[in-house]
Design a protein around this motif. Structure first.
Motif, PDB file in Angstrom:
ATOM      1  N   GLY A 176      -8.817 -21.457 -32.079  1.00 34.84           N
ATOM      2  CA  GLY A 176      -9.285 -20.064 -32.081  1.00 34.84           C
ATOM      3  C   GLY A 176      -9.703 -19.589 -30.708  1.00 34.84           C
ATOM      4  O   GLY A 176      -9.646 -18.397 -30.413  1.00 34.84           O
ATOM      5  N   HIS A 177     -10.121 -20.530 -29.851  1.00 35.81           N
ATOM      6  CA  HIS A 177     -10.656 -20.123 -28.557  1.00 35.81           C
ATOM      7  C   HIS A 177      -9.777 -20.580 -27.397  1.00 35.81           C
ATOM      8  O   HIS A 177     -10.253 -20.816 -26.289  1.00 35.81           O
ATOM      9  N   CYS A 195     -13.028 -11.635 -28.087  1.00 32.66           N
ATOM     10  CA  CYS A 195     -13.548 -12.554 -29.112  1.00 32.66           C
ATOM     11  C   CYS A 195     -15.079 -12.581 -29.069  1.00 32.66           C
ATOM     12  O   CYS A 195     -15.685 -12.316 -28.034  1.00 32.66           O
ATOM     13  N   CYS A 197     -16.729 -15.100 -28.834  1.00 33.91           N
ATOM     14  CA  CYS A 197     -17.106 -16.142 -27.872  1.00 33.91           C
ATOM     15  C   CYS A 197     -17.105 -15.610 -26.443  1.00 33.91           C
ATOM     16  O   CYS A 197     -17.502 -16.310 -25.521  1.00 33.91           O
ATOM     17  N   ASP A 202      -8.002 -14.446 -26.888  1.00 27.25           N
ATOM     18  CA  ASP A 202      -7.794 -15.790 -27.440  1.00 27.25           C
ATOM     19  C   ASP A 202      -7.286 -15.675 -28.886  1.00 27.25           C
ATOM     20  O   ASP A 202      -7.128 -14.569 -29.419  1.00 27.25           O
TER      21      ASP A 202
END
Ligand code: ZN
Length: 350
Positions: A176-177, A195, A197, A202
């Motif tokens: 996911g990242h 995102c 994050c 990403d």
């Protein structure tokens, strides 16, 4: 009585709202064939949640008629982020909002409460492990796979030789990242997705419910000024309805899922160049969607996975089966594996 006199492991899938429980015996048979859910109570903090897990443990043993004395280990999975040995991230986690969860050792606490060894995996890794064993059966220990699971976030799991690749810090398979190229994915004038994050572009910024809500839907609604989703109660409400529209063939919703499928294909392309797996599994709400949409989505992901000529004839693309039970079953398989048990009997399509 099923499982009577045999050794078993219990699998507990601890989610944001519910715990799903299962029992696996040493002969490789799951003694639970349906969803057995109880409230997880994670919103009430770790102490209450550990008691809820202990209750779920007792309940599944009672329902399957297995004596607690027969249990050799417990497999536990939770949403991340958490360390390889089950310590919830010190920065907090979406599903564990109460501040007491930060840095909490959920694996150690359950082990102390039950007096049994507890083996921890994050939920995506547990589901990936289950998908792998269902697909490969007795061959599981000789095969590799990569799973991407689209939910609120984007979970990933890498399986090598029938086992989860955890990594030194428990962060392996966090697809996911990973940043992916956005050219040919974004439409004209579409802002680069962001995102939670902090990364731009990403996997999760596109291929997750959060990505739809924060990034894809606001842009696509601006392109479709008369779309019915403009009148949804909230952006969150609207985001959860996009899949229903896509299943009904709605043009805007299909644009959104096409972008997600491209992102997932690009992540699988990265996997193809890292572990070169036998199989690529896709999980999430799409598994439960109408077959016409589900098949189109998987085909679009496959089309955007750039495999070499040598890889394509060997590679399989498939959906994660029994998604509701996959976490608990995968957690149980991981626990059985630590005891040296043979892979479970999970006929494909079960
Ligand atoms: Zn991210």
């Amino acid at each position: 009585m099923p499982g009577d006199g045999r050794e078993v492991v219990v699998g507990l899938d601890n989610g944001g709202t519910a715990i799903n429980a299962t029992v696996l015996d040493s002969g490789g048979t799951f003694l639970v064939d349906r969803l057995l859910e109880t409230p997880s109570r994670v919103g009430e903090g770790p102490q209450v949640a550990i008691e809820a897990l202990a209750e779920s443990f007792s309940r599944v043993l009672h329902l399957t008629g297995v004596s607690p004395d027969s249990v050799r280990a417990v497999g536990l999975d939770t949403p991340g982020p958490a360390s390889a040995d089950g310590v919830i991230s010190a920065r907090g986690a979406v599903n564990f909002v109460d501040p007491a969860w930060r840095g909490f050792d959920v694996r150690g606490a359950l082990e102390a409460r039950l007096g049994l060894p507890v083996i921890y995996n994050n939920d995506a890794n547990a589901a990936a492990l289950y998908a792998h064993h269902v697909h490969f059966g007795p061959d599981a220990v000789r095969r590799s796979s990569v799973s991407l699971i689209v939910g609120t976030g984007l979970g990933g799991g890498v399986i090598e030789g029938g086992r989860v690749v955890r990594g030194a810090a428990g962060m392996a398979g966090e697809f996911g990242h990973i940043r992916i190229p956005m050219d040919g994915l974004l439409a004209e004038g579409q802002p680069t997705p962001v995102c939670n994050c902090g990364l731009l572009g990403d996997g999760e910024s596109v291929a997750s419910l959060t990505g739809i809500k924060k990034n894809l839907l606001p842009y696509w609604l601006s392109r479709y000024p008369d779309h019915a989703l403009h009148s949804a109660e909230s952006v969150h409400q609207a985001a959860t309805q996009v899949r229903g529209y896509a299943c009904a063939g709605d043009a805007m919703a299909l644009e959104i899922f096409r972008q997600q499928a491209i992102a997932l294909g690009r992540l699988f392309t990265i996997a193809a160049n890292v572990t070169d797996p036998d199989a690529y599994f896709l999980g999430g709400g799409v598994v439960e969607a109408v077959p016409s949409f589900r098949d189109w989505f998987l085909a679009t992901v496959t089309e955007h996975t750039d495999l070499r000529d040598e890889q394509r004839p060997l590679a399989t693309f498939a959906l994660v089966p029994d998604l509701d039970m996959a976490g608990a079953r995968g957690a149980a398989i991981a626990a059985g594996d630590t005891l040296g048990w043979a892979p479970p009997k999970v006929p494909s399509g079960s």
